[in-house]
Enzyme design. Sequence first.
Site, PDB file in Angstrom:
ATOM      1  N   ASN A   1       1.179  -1.175   0.081  1.00 21.66           N
ATOM      2  CA  ASN A   1      -0.390  -0.214   0.042  1.00 21.66           C
ATOM      3  C   ASN A   1       0.825   1.598  -0.024  1.00 21.66           C
ATOM      4  O   ASN A   1       0.734   2.138  -0.927  1.00 21.66           O
ATOM      5  CB  ASN A   1      -1.014  -0.088   1.222  1.00 21.66           C
TER       6      ASN A   1
ATOM      7  N   LYS B   1       1.329   3.666  -3.326  1.00 20.49           N
ATOM      8  CA  LYS B   1       0.174   4.992  -3.146  1.00 20.49           C
ATOM      9  C   LYS B   1       1.022   6.645  -1.736  1.00 20.49           C
ATOM     10  O   LYS B   1       0.314   7.107  -3.102  1.00 20.49           O
ATOM     11  CB  LYS B   1      -1.086   4.831  -2.725  1.00 20.49           C
TER      12      LYS B   1
ATOM     13  N   HIS C   1      -8.504  10.279   6.142  1.00 17.04           N
ATOM     14  CA  HIS C   1      -7.550   9.066   6.726  1.00 17.04           C
ATOM     15  C   HIS C   1      -6.854   8.236   5.502  1.00 17.04           C
ATOM     16  O   HIS C   1      -6.384   7.272   5.864  1.00 17.04           O
ATOM     17  CB  HIS C   1      -8.674   8.618   7.715  1.00 17.04           C
TER      18      HIS C   1
ATOM     19  N   SER D   1      -2.124   5.208  10.943  1.00 17.70           N
ATOM     20  CA  SER D   1      -2.978   4.059  11.621  1.00 17.70           C
ATOM     21  C   SER D   1      -2.507   3.047  12.517  1.00 17.70           C
ATOM     22  O   SER D   1      -1.497   3.606  13.867  1.00 17.70           O
ATOM     23  CB  SER D   1      -4.128   4.183  11.251  1.00 17.70           C
TER      24      SER D   1
ATOM     25  N   ASP E   1     -11.078  13.730   9.304  1.00 18.49           N
ATOM     26  CA  ASP E   1     -10.581  12.096   9.329  1.00 18.49           C
ATOM     27  C   ASP E   1     -11.398  11.483  10.230  1.00 18.49           C
ATOM     28  O   ASP E   1     -12.131  12.113  11.722  1.00 18.49           O
ATOM     29  CB  ASP E   1      -9.180  11.980  10.361  1.00 18.49           C
TER      30      ASP E   1
END
Length: 286
Positions: A64, A68, A263, A153, A230
């Site tokens: 990820n 990204k 987020h 996160s 978020d």
Amino acid sequence: MATATEKPSETSSAKMFGGYNKRYKHWSPTLGCSMAFSVYFPPSSSHKFPVLYWLSGLTCTDENFIIKSGAQRAASAEGVALVAPDTSPRGLNVEGEADSWDFGVGAGFYLNAKEGKWKNWQMYDYVVKELPKVLSENFEQLDTSRASISGHSMGGHGALTIYLKNLDKYKSASAFAPIANPTNCPWGLKAFSNYLGNNKSDWEEYDATCLIGKYNKITAPILIDQGEDDKFLQEQLLPHKFEEACKSVGAPLVLRMQPGYDHSYYFIATFIDDHIKHHAEVLKSP
């Protein structure tokens, strides 16, 4: 079956900003399964590259961040290698491991599980001990003695707690929207009760807000970016609890509340250059 000393096998490679994104598979004795990790190697240099570990969030894999975030542009310019491990063991087929998106597969929480059913969920030891050893033994262009750690996160939670408990191994830490006080949020309560059991003191060993008072001899400021829009901010992330704990012990923290950001990786991509530079300054200092 592969052994602990077997060289990781390269499964993909793509050139980017003069360097290369490479993905590897290897057998992990710590987790008891095959694991993947991704590395961005900056353009070749006569010097070894310091390492920035990136820990991803719930449902993510090692890919990820690499796909990204756009972090490679700054990493290439600064001469910092990026290392992204996966977020949990995979392929073990433990009953209930895929029943929900916030627990089990893709949700290792960067801890060492104590409950028997989850005995393979030893992501803390994998990130702190096994992976750096694999890197140092197999990639001579990496200087794993110069390392920093960041994440998003659940991975932000991992980065903060791992840093605070291993100040001798990491020179700096940062996070995007970290789960900053997991003992007081639904994600943390679910993960900790299942992985660690009911002893709350075990939970606190993986809560940055609890740890900062124990391990507060920090020289480089911790950098946290948090989007004000978020949807998880108020119930799950609780960065202001961590901020209060840092202030109470005089630990250096830069908490940047970013208006309008959510987020997602759009948020991460917007501010990732700041984080790369934040770590590069410390990693490249004498």
